[in-house]
Design a protein around this motif. Structure first.
Motif, PDB file in Angstrom:
ATOM      1  N   ALA A  23     -44.748  30.229 -29.521  1.00 21.44           N
ATOM      2  CA  ALA A  23     -44.917  31.340 -28.575  1.00 21.44           C
ATOM      3  C   ALA A  23     -46.635  31.485 -28.166  1.00 21.44           C
ATOM      4  O   ALA A  23     -46.716  32.224 -27.081  1.00 21.44           O
ATOM      5  CB  ALA A  23     -44.780  32.570 -29.443  1.00 21.44           C
ATOM      6  N   LEU A  24     -47.494  30.905 -28.807  1.00 15.26           N
ATOM      7  CA  LEU A  24     -48.908  30.864 -28.450  1.00 15.26           C
ATOM      8  C   LEU A  24     -49.200  29.712 -27.471  1.00 15.26           C
ATOM      9  O   LEU A  24     -50.399  29.639 -27.121  1.00 15.26           O
ATOM     10  CB  LEU A  24     -49.784  30.822 -29.580  1.00 15.26           C
ATOM     11  N   MET A  25     -48.203  28.987 -27.042  1.00 16.65           N
ATOM     12  CA  MET A  25     -48.668  27.655 -26.311  1.00 16.65           C
ATOM     13  C   MET A  25     -48.900  28.195 -24.937  1.00 16.65           C
ATOM     14  O   MET A  25     -49.072  27.264 -24.168  1.00 16.65           O
ATOM     15  CB  MET A  25     -47.698  26.657 -26.695  1.00 16.65           C
ATOM     16  N   GLY A  26     -48.346  29.288 -24.465  1.00 16.61           N
ATOM     17  CA  GLY A  26     -48.058  29.667 -23.082  1.00 16.61           C
ATOM     18  C   GLY A  26     -47.067  28.878 -22.320  1.00 16.61           C
ATOM     19  O   GLY A  26     -47.200  28.907 -21.013  1.00 16.61           O
ATOM     20  N   ASN A  27     -46.131  28.609 -22.930  1.00 23.97           N
ATOM     21  CA  ASN A  27     -44.816  28.005 -22.133  1.00 23.97           C
ATOM     22  C   ASN A  27     -44.127  28.910 -21.552  1.00 23.97           C
ATOM     23  O   ASN A  27     -43.593  29.729 -22.296  1.00 23.97           O
ATOM     24  CB  ASN A  27     -44.273  26.889 -23.252  1.00 23.97           C
ATOM     25  N   ASP A  28     -44.187  29.146 -20.403  1.00 23.24           N
ATOM     26  CA  ASP A  28     -43.195  29.912 -19.732  1.00 23.24           C
ATOM     27  C   ASP A  28     -41.931  29.368 -18.942  1.00 23.24           C
ATOM     28  O   ASP A  28     -41.215  30.099 -18.199  1.00 23.24           O
ATOM     29  CB  ASP A  28     -44.033  30.680 -18.515  1.00 23.24           C
ATOM     30  N   MET A  29     -41.304  28.405 -19.408  1.00 24.37           N
ATOM     31  CA  MET A  29     -40.163  27.550 -19.300  1.00 24.37           C
ATOM     32  C   MET A  29     -39.152  27.915 -20.315  1.00 24.37           C
ATOM     33  O   MET A  29     -39.427  27.966 -21.580  1.00 24.37           O
ATOM     34  CB  MET A  29     -40.256  26.232 -18.963  1.00 24.37           C
ATOM     35  N   GLN A  30     -37.869  27.818 -20.044  1.00 22.32           N
ATOM     36  CA  GLN A  30     -36.706  28.249 -20.718  1.00 22.32           C
ATOM     37  C   GLN A  30     -36.074  26.829 -21.331  1.00 22.32           C
ATOM     38  O   GLN A  30     -35.989  25.782 -20.630  1.00 22.32           O
ATOM     39  CB  GLN A  30     -35.500  28.918 -20.176  1.00 22.32           C
ATOM     40  N   PRO A  31     -36.093  26.641 -22.627  1.00 21.85           N
ATOM     41  CA  PRO A  31     -35.436  25.298 -23.354  1.00 21.85           C
ATOM     42  C   PRO A  31     -33.996  25.403 -23.012  1.00 21.85           C
ATOM     43  O   PRO A  31     -33.103  26.104 -22.653  1.00 21.85           O
ATOM     44  CB  PRO A  31     -35.655  25.650 -24.631  1.00 21.85           C
TER      45      PRO A  31
END
Length: 198
Positions: A23-31
């Motif tokens: 959650a802290l990696m700044g990933n805004d894409m959906q798996p």
């Protein structure tokens, strides 16, 4: 004495696992969904290993694992990935080490046994203490083995990634490995054997 001479003194061994927060990696894409994930990763053929250790009651524990990977040659490191809910994870962490037993061909029954939730996985399985760490070595079922001292423990998603420094093991003399692909077992094909083996 260097840290490589004494792996137990390695500074990367944490008191508690290092937790990697996605959650802290700044990933805004959906798996992708879990079914797609399993279908993709199930298409990757692998060897089959039993990763073993000793629990706090001095009883052998182990699990089937095909998420085993060479990580570094200098120092010699491997990593194994273990589900956080697997009951053998506590033993691996408590032993501060593990043995990677690479299963021989035709040992699918051993793989299925250690993939189960049986409380008596080692009943009827011949094992002996390994030479360096004195952890379970599946003498008759392993094509080759590596004794590993844990030097890093990461918690990522629903798995622990244990990094082990190889402190013991013997190269294989003969034989072929058990393989796993598309949720099924197979033996290494004759056509793919290196010259002089069998």
């Amino acid at each position: 004495m260097s840290m490589l001479d004494d792996p137990s003194a390695h500074p990367a061994i944490p008191v508690q696992p290092s937790i990697v927060s996605l959650a802290l990696m700044g990933n805004d894409m959906q798996p992708v969904d879990s079914g797609t994930f399993r279908a993709i990763m199930g298409s990757l053929p692998t060897g089959v290993c039993v990763v073993s250790a000793i629990d706090e009651d001095n009883e052998p524990r182990g699990l089937t694992c095909n998420a085993v990977c060479s990580l570094s040659q200098d120092p010699p490191l491997v990593l194994v990935c273990v589900n956080l809910l697997n009951e053998s994870l506590r033993a691996l962490r408590g032993s501060r080490g593990f043995v990677v037993n690479v299963l021989r061909e035709d040992r699918s029954g051993v793989s299925q046994l250690f993939a189960s939730r049986s409380a008596s996985k080692f009943d009827g399985v011949f094992w002996e203490p390994s030479a360096v760490l004195e952890l379970p070595l599946l003498t008759t079922d392993a094509l080759v083995h590596a004794e590993c001292r844990i030097v890093a423990d990461l918690q990522v998603g629903d798995h622990a990634i244990l990094v082990g420094m190889i402190v013991g093991g013997v190269p294989p003399l003969a034989g072929r490995p058990l393989m796993y692909w598309h949720r099924g077992y197979s033996n290494w094909p004759d056509a793919a054997l290196p010259k002089g083996t069998g």
